[in-house]
Design a protein around this motif. Structure first.
Motif, PDB file in Angstrom:
ATOM      1  N   LEU A 153       0.820  -1.216   0.000  1.00  0.00           N
ATOM      2  CA  LEU A 153       0.000   0.000   0.000  1.00  0.00           C
ATOM      3  C   LEU A 153       0.855   1.268   0.000  1.00  0.00           C
ATOM      4  O   LEU A 153       0.541   2.241  -0.684  1.00  0.00           O
ATOM      5  N   LEU A 154       1.940   1.244   0.759  1.00  0.00           N
ATOM      6  CA  LEU A 154       2.780   2.435   0.877  1.00  0.00           C
ATOM      7  C   LEU A 154       3.702   2.629  -0.327  1.00  0.00           C
ATOM      8  O   LEU A 154       3.848   3.744  -0.833  1.00  0.00           O
ATOM      9  N   GLU A 155       4.319   1.565  -0.799  1.00  0.00           N
ATOM     10  CA  GLU A 155       5.337   1.687  -1.843  1.00  0.00           C
ATOM     11  C   GLU A 155       4.792   1.549  -3.255  1.00  0.00           C
ATOM     12  O   GLU A 155       5.271   2.199  -4.169  1.00  0.00           O
ATOM     13  N   VAL A 156       3.793   0.678  -3.444  1.00  0.00           N
ATOM     14  CA  VAL A 156       3.276   0.459  -4.796  1.00  0.00           C
ATOM     15  C   VAL A 156       2.116   1.405  -5.099  1.00  0.00           C
ATOM     16  O   VAL A 156       2.083   2.057  -6.135  1.00  0.00           O
ATOM     17  N   LEU A 157       1.169   1.495  -4.171  1.00  0.00           N
ATOM     18  CA  LEU A 157       0.005   2.360  -4.390  1.00  0.00           C
ATOM     19  C   LEU A 157       0.206   3.778  -3.869  1.00  0.00           C
ATOM     20  O   LEU A 157      -0.645   4.636  -4.053  1.00  0.00           O
ATOM     21  N   HIS A 158       1.309   4.020  -3.178  1.00  0.00           N
ATOM     22  CA  HIS A 158       1.666   5.347  -2.643  1.00  0.00           C
ATOM     23  C   HIS A 158       0.576   5.912  -1.725  1.00  0.00           C
ATOM     24  O   HIS A 158       0.292   7.113  -1.758  1.00  0.00           O
ATOM     25  N   LEU A 159       0.000   5.057  -0.904  1.00  0.00           N
ATOM     26  CA  LEU A 159      -0.978   5.483   0.088  1.00  0.00           C
ATOM     27  C   LEU A 159      -0.256   6.286   1.167  1.00  0.00           C
ATOM     28  O   LEU A 159       0.864   5.943   1.569  1.00  0.00           O
ATOM     29  N   HIS A 160      -0.882   7.336   1.627  1.00  0.00           N
ATOM     30  CA  HIS A 160      -0.274   8.146   2.690  1.00  0.00           C
ATOM     31  C   HIS A 160      -0.227   7.318   3.982  1.00  0.00           C
ATOM     32  O   HIS A 160      -1.209   6.679   4.349  1.00  0.00           O
ATOM     33  N   PRO A 161       0.916   7.324   4.695  1.00  0.00           N
ATOM     34  CA  PRO A 161       1.034   6.517   5.921  1.00  0.00           C
ATOM     35  C   PRO A 161      -0.030   6.829   6.970  1.00  0.00           C
ATOM     36  O   PRO A 161      -0.481   5.940   7.693  1.00  0.00           O
ATOM     37  N   LEU A 164      -3.121   4.741   6.379  1.00  0.00           N
ATOM     38  CA  LEU A 164      -2.908   3.350   6.776  1.00  0.00           C
ATOM     39  C   LEU A 164      -2.946   3.204   8.299  1.00  0.00           C
ATOM     40  O   LEU A 164      -3.585   2.300   8.831  1.00  0.00           O
ATOM     41  N   ILE A 165      -2.280   4.100   9.001  1.00  0.00           N
ATOM     42  CA  ILE A 165      -2.280   4.043  10.472  1.00  0.00           C
ATOM     43  C   ILE A 165      -3.693   4.213  11.004  1.00  0.00           C
ATOM     44  O   ILE A 165      -4.122   3.475  11.893  1.00  0.00           O
ATOM     45  N   PHE A 166      -4.447   5.163  10.452  1.00  0.00           N
ATOM     46  CA  PHE A 166      -5.823   5.386  10.892  1.00  0.00           C
ATOM     47  C   PHE A 166      -6.673   4.138  10.672  1.00  0.00           C
ATOM     48  O   PHE A 166      -7.427   3.736  11.556  1.00  0.00           O
ATOM     49  N   VAL A 167      -6.564   3.519   9.506  1.00  0.00           N
ATOM     50  CA  VAL A 167      -7.353   2.318   9.198  1.00  0.00           C
ATOM     51  C   VAL A 167      -6.985   1.187  10.156  1.00  0.00           C
ATOM     52  O   VAL A 167      -7.870   0.486  10.681  1.00  0.00           O
ATOM     53  N   LEU A 168      -5.700   0.991  10.410  1.00  0.00           N
ATOM     54  CA  LEU A 168      -5.282  -0.075  11.320  1.00  0.00           C
ATOM     55  C   LEU A 168      -5.751   0.190  12.758  1.00  0.00           C
ATOM     56  O   LEU A 168      -6.196  -0.722  13.451  1.00  0.00           O
ATOM     57  N   LEU A 169      -5.655   1.444  13.195  1.00  0.00           N
ATOM     58  CA  LEU A 169      -6.141   1.774  14.542  1.00  0.00           C
ATOM     59  C   LEU A 169      -7.655   1.577  14.652  1.00  0.00           C
ATOM     60  O   LEU A 169      -8.149   1.036  15.641  1.00  0.00           O
ATOM     61  N   ALA A 170      -8.383   2.010  13.622  1.00  0.00           N
ATOM     62  CA  ALA A 170      -9.837   1.824  13.618  1.00  0.00           C
ATOM     63  C   ALA A 170     -10.180   0.337  13.632  1.00  0.00           C
ATOM     64  O   ALA A 170     -11.078  -0.108  14.365  1.00  0.00           O
TER      65      ALA A 170
END
Length: 190
Positions: A153-161, A164-170
């Motif tokens: 997600l971070l390196e290939v799709l260039h999602l903002h970290p 990702l952190i928000f989704v994982l915390l949720a």
């Protein structure tokens, strides 16, 4: 008198806390708990735990909270200024000095030599996190899966970290709530 003490306590921490926030924590403890006795060790531990859970530098968060608790809004500003200004001044002096000699071979060599050292430090820190997550209740399977998905997600799709952190915390909060509900249901059935 209290504002002066707040300023001096956090100025000492700001001047002597080389190595970042974690190296400053014992200095803050010495000033706040041992010297001025503004709180006890248990209260300090609670503040440290909360400070580590929030984003940003831990020493600055602790200075702000302790300053506020001891001296109100003025104490908060006082503690923040005292803990941050020495670093700013030293950074300006160091960068100005290095900038004056930036074309010198020894400065270039210094800058180039830092990169591999920092890389190793970050790799060691990363491996520690990987080991800790693998040994957690998640286990190695989930940990490796989350690492791979995060990397993609971070390196290939260039999602903002932050996303990702928000989704994982949720997800963790929702899973925690569903686990609580299941436990409560089981206890009611007994």
């Amino acid at each position: 008198m209290r504002q002066k003490d707040i300023f001096l306590a956090f100025l000492r921490v700001g001047l002597l806390g080389y190595g970042g926030g974690p190296s400053s924590i014992p200095l803050v403890h010495k000033e706040v708990v041992e010297k001025y006795k503004w709180m006890n060790t248990d209260e300090f531990s609670d503040i440290l735990a909360l400070g580590n859970a929030l984003p940003g530098p831990v020493a600055t968060k602790m200075a702000g909270y302790i300053g506020y608790r001891v001296g109100g809004v003025l104490g908060m500003l006082n503690a923040l200024i005292a803990s941050v200004v020495p670093t700013i001044i030293l950074l300006v002096i160091l960068l100005t000095s290095l900038n004056a000699y930036k074309n010198e071979p020894w400065v270039k060599g210094m800058a180039e030599a830092v990169v591999p050292v920092v890389t190793v430090m970050l790799a060691v820190l990363t491996w520690g996190f990987v080991k800790k997550s693998g040994e957690s209740p998640l286990g190695w399977g989930w940990s490796v899966g989350l690492i791979l998905v995060s990397f993609f997600l971070l390196e290939v799709l260039h999602l903002h970290p932050a996303i990702l952190i928000f989704v994982l915390l949720a997800g963790a909060l929702l899973k925690g709530n569903s686990t609580e509900k299941e436990k409560n249901k089981e206890q009611k059935n007994l």
